[in-house]
Enzyme design. Structure first.
Site, PDB file in Angstrom:
ATOM      1  CG  ASP A   1      -1.868   1.148   1.253  1.00 55.36           C
ATOM      2  OD1 ASP A   1      -1.459   2.275   0.901  1.00 55.36           O
ATOM      3  OD2 ASP A   1      -3.038   0.936   1.597  1.00 55.36           O
ATOM      4  CG  HIS A   2       1.347   4.361  -3.174  1.00 49.71           C
ATOM      5  ND1 HIS A   2       0.099   4.039  -3.646  1.00 49.71           N
ATOM      6  CD2 HIS A   2       1.437   5.707  -3.257  1.00 49.71           C
ATOM      7  CE1 HIS A   2      -0.528   5.148  -3.992  1.00 49.71           C
ATOM      8  NE2 HIS A   2       0.256   6.177  -3.774  1.00 49.71           N
TER       9      HIS A   2
ATOM     10  CG  HIS B   1      -4.147   4.348  -0.803  1.00 46.70           C
ATOM     11  ND1 HIS B   1      -3.258   3.304  -0.806  1.00 46.70           N
ATOM     12  CD2 HIS B   1      -4.434   4.576  -2.113  1.00 46.70           C
ATOM     13  CE1 HIS B   1      -3.010   2.940  -2.053  1.00 46.70           C
ATOM     14  NE2 HIS B   1      -3.725   3.683  -2.857  1.00 46.70           N
TER      15      HIS B   1
HETATM   16  O1  LIG Z   1      -3.449   3.991  -5.605  1.00 43.75           O
HETATM   17  C1  LIG Z   1      -3.815   5.018  -6.128  1.00 43.75           C
HETATM   18  O2  LIG Z   1      -3.283   6.178  -5.679  1.00 43.75           O
HETATM   19  C2  LIG Z   1      -3.270   7.323  -6.517  1.00 43.75           C
HETATM   20  C3  LIG Z   1      -2.987   8.499  -5.599  1.00 43.75           C
HETATM   21  O3  LIG Z   1      -1.744   8.313  -5.017  1.00 43.75           O
HETATM   22  P1  LIG Z   1      -0.864   9.549  -4.561  1.00 43.75           P
HETATM   23  O4  LIG Z   1       0.356   8.946  -3.981  1.00 43.75           O
HETATM   24  O5  LIG Z   1      -0.613  10.379  -5.791  1.00 43.75           O
HETATM   25  O6  LIG Z   1      -1.689  10.306  -3.586  1.00 43.75           O
HETATM   26  C4  LIG Z   1      -4.575   7.508  -7.264  1.00 43.75           C
HETATM   27  O7  LIG Z   1      -4.424   8.529  -8.219  1.00 43.75           O
HETATM   28  C5  LIG Z   1      -4.930   6.238  -7.972  1.00 43.75           C
HETATM   29  O8  LIG Z   1      -6.222   6.381  -8.574  1.00 43.75           O
HETATM   30  C6  LIG Z   1      -4.952   5.068  -7.024  1.00 43.75           C
HETATM   31  O9  LIG Z   1      -5.112   3.873  -7.748  1.00 43.75           O
END
Ligand SMILES: O=C1O[C@H](COP(=O)(O)O)[C@@H](O)[C@H](O)[C@H]1O
Ligand code: NDP
Length: 510
Positions: A184-185, A247
């Site tokens: 989960d990044h 997230h």
């Molecule tokens: O996992 C995802 O995250 C992005 C947003 O990530 P961020 O690090 O730029 O806040 C989101 O745009 C995407 O739809 C989603 O799959």
């Protein structure tokens, strides 16, 4: 004490794809030039596209526009490319293919002494997440005699509770839980980790961090972009699955969990599970009062004119997929009883930002309220900016010099960039390094993922049965007006900020 990294091979399934090119290969390069990789290391890309090692290196290194060469020499880039290899597959789970992969891994060991420790990264379409692990097991690659095997699984981890449980079962049959790394990044973001440090490395937050002093908590993840060319994927997902279930619930866990007894994987992940289990389930009949879904219509964002979601590439004309979610819920435990939590996320909003706002309760008596310009009574807030402009601001009232007792709200702020001149590592860089070290703290555990799905399940069901309306909002606005009504009776409102953490605030007061 930081753990060292054993010699190993990182196998990326789906190596010809977007994620590998944009994020993974550049992240491993960051580790390489930072000196974090072991001396004996190989990266083996694997996918169906026919490529030689050299063609793979050209694609993902030399001709990769996402590869950041800032502050590095051509020699460094060329030396990194030398540890990249490629294995083409007819299919990802065919016996012959995986056996060939196994032979290639042995040859890499023979030629480069990288040993038999493996990380298998599933960067393929999710339909393959269940089929690759048994194929690896059949070839004996899930548990090697003289090494270790770890599995990284990309998002999405399931589509709902049932599919997430099934996926856990499918994978856990072949890999022990402590060798499964569900990525989960958001957990790789420094500022998300800093939530734990803010709360648990300081003595003065903890006594205030509960229902006695906190009036509400809000978490926003706003994006200016629409779905772009990802309409095909996004329409099968929507904002709740794409951002909230994973997230934002992870961010919530960092804000709301109990103090772990140690900063290790078992303690932190154990507390997170307890937090997810304490989320008060939103009954299907209550979904309409607690959760607002909406879709953007045409409008204008920072990037220019935007067509409506339904007109975006790959999106069906009559799609009911939400691009915005705003929700209110409670956590049923001693710390948070009665405190409302608000979470929202959306595409095509006015700003790209993720932040947490803790609003503290008013003083018990407003003794200065008879003076002009008395600050709004709910003006004690801690704003934690996850991205961009990473930092924190504490809002509180101060006396305006001069006659009487006029109170004005001021900010005390801290910017993360003042902490270090080093570049903040990309989330994938940090997470890959942790997996290489065998530390799953910043990865989601199977039981927590299921608990998070359990929480969103009634919402998904109510939406599927069309029991609640789908609202709309023009691209470039802060979402549907109906979302403001979630705050009714709470006293604060969504914070709709400007780009800077300390610029004038905007609340949608009711
Ligand atoms: O996992 C995802 O995250 C992005 C947003 O990530 P961020 O690090 O730029 O806040 C989101 O745009 C995407 O739809 C989603 O799959
Ligand atoms: N891209 C991103 O920013 C993010 C991606 N993810 C997740 O990571 C995974 C990989 O994403 P991404 O790289 O964008 O995906 P891609 O669509 O680019 O797919 C990756 C690779 O998988 C193979 N592939 C594609 N479709 C199929 C298919 N139907 N059957 C078998 N193989 C197929 C292709 O390789 P070949 O044809 O050579 O075998 C392709 O290069 C996905 O599950 C995605 O949800 C998660 C977060 C962000």
């Amino acid at each position: 004490m930081t753990k060292s990294v054993d010699p190993h091979t990182l196998v990326i399934f789906g190596a010809s794809g977007d994620l590998a090119q944009r994020k993974l290969i550049p992240a491993v390069f960051d580790l390489y030039r930072g000196g974090y990789l072991p001396e004996k290391f190989a990266l083996l890309g694997a996918s169906r596209t026919n490529m030689t090692d050299e063609e793979f290196r050209d694609k993902v290194v030399f001709n990769n526009e996402h590869f950041d060469r800032k502050d590095c020499t051509d020699e460094q880039v060329a030396a990194y490319a030398e540890v990249l290899f490629y294995q083409d597959l007819a299919s990802y789970d065919g016996e012959k293919d995986i056996n060939n992969l196994g032979k290639r891994l042995k040859k890499l060991d023979k030629d480069h002494g990288v040993g038999s420790n493996y990380i298998f990264y599933l960067s393929t379409p999710p339909s393959l997440y269940s089929t690759i692990p048994p194929a690896l097991a059949k070839a004996g690659l899930n548990q090697t005699k003289d090494g270790w095997s770890r599995l990284i699984v990309e998002k999405p981890f399931g589509y709902d509770l049932a599919t997430a449980k099934q996926l856990n079962e499918d994978i856990q049959r072949y890999f022990e839980e402590d060798t499964i790394y569900r990525i989960d990044h958001y957990l790789g973001k420094e500022t998300v980790q800093n939530l734990l440090v803010t709360r648990f490395a300081n003595g003065f937050f903890e006594p205030l961090w509960n229902r006695n002093y906190i009036q509400s908590v809000q978490i926003t993840a706003a994006e200016t972009v629409g779905v772009g060319t990802r309409g095909g994927y996004y329409d099968g997902s929507g904002a709740l699955r794409d951002m909230v279930q994973n997230h934002l619930l992870q961010v919530l866990a960092h804000v709301a969990m109990e103090p772990p007894i140690r900063a290790d994987a078992k303690s932190i992940r154990g507390e997170k599970l307890k937090l997810f289990q304490s989320l008060r389930s939103i009954k299907r009949a209550d979904v309409r009062n607690h959760v607002i879904r909406a879709q953007y219509t045409e409008g204008r964002t920072k990037g220019g004119d935007v067509v409506s979601y339904r007109d975006a590439e790959g999106v069906p004309e009559k799609s009911n997929t939400e691009t915005y979610v705003g929700m209110k819920f409670f956590i049923d435990n001693w710390r948070w009883a009665g405190v409302p939590f608000f979470v929202r996320t959306g595409k095509c909003l006015p700003l790209k930002l993720t932040e947490v706002v803790i609003t503290f309760k008013n003083p018990p008596q407003a003794i200065f309220s008879e003076f002009d310009n008395y600050a709004m009574s709910s003006d004690n807030r801690l704003i934690i900016r996850i991205q961009p402009d990473e930092g924190m601001a504490l809002e509180f009232g101060m006396k305006v010099p001069g006659e009487g007792f006029r109170v004005k709200n001021v900010d005390m702020d801290f910017f993360y960039r003042d902490l270090t001149s080093n570049d903040v590592p990309d989330a994938y860089t940090r997470l890959l390094l942790d997996c290489m070290k065998g530390d799953p703290t910043l990865y989601a555990r199977g039981d927590s993922v299921e608990a998070a799905w359990d929480f969103v399940e009634p919402i998904l069901q109510a939406w599927k049965a069309n029991e609640v309306p789908l609202f709309s909002y023009p691209a470039g606005t802060w979402g549907p007006l109906q979302s403001d009504a979630l705050w009714s009776g709470v006293g604060d409102g969504w914070r709709n900020p400007s780009t800077s953490l300390t610029e004038k605030k905007h609340y949608t007061k009711l």
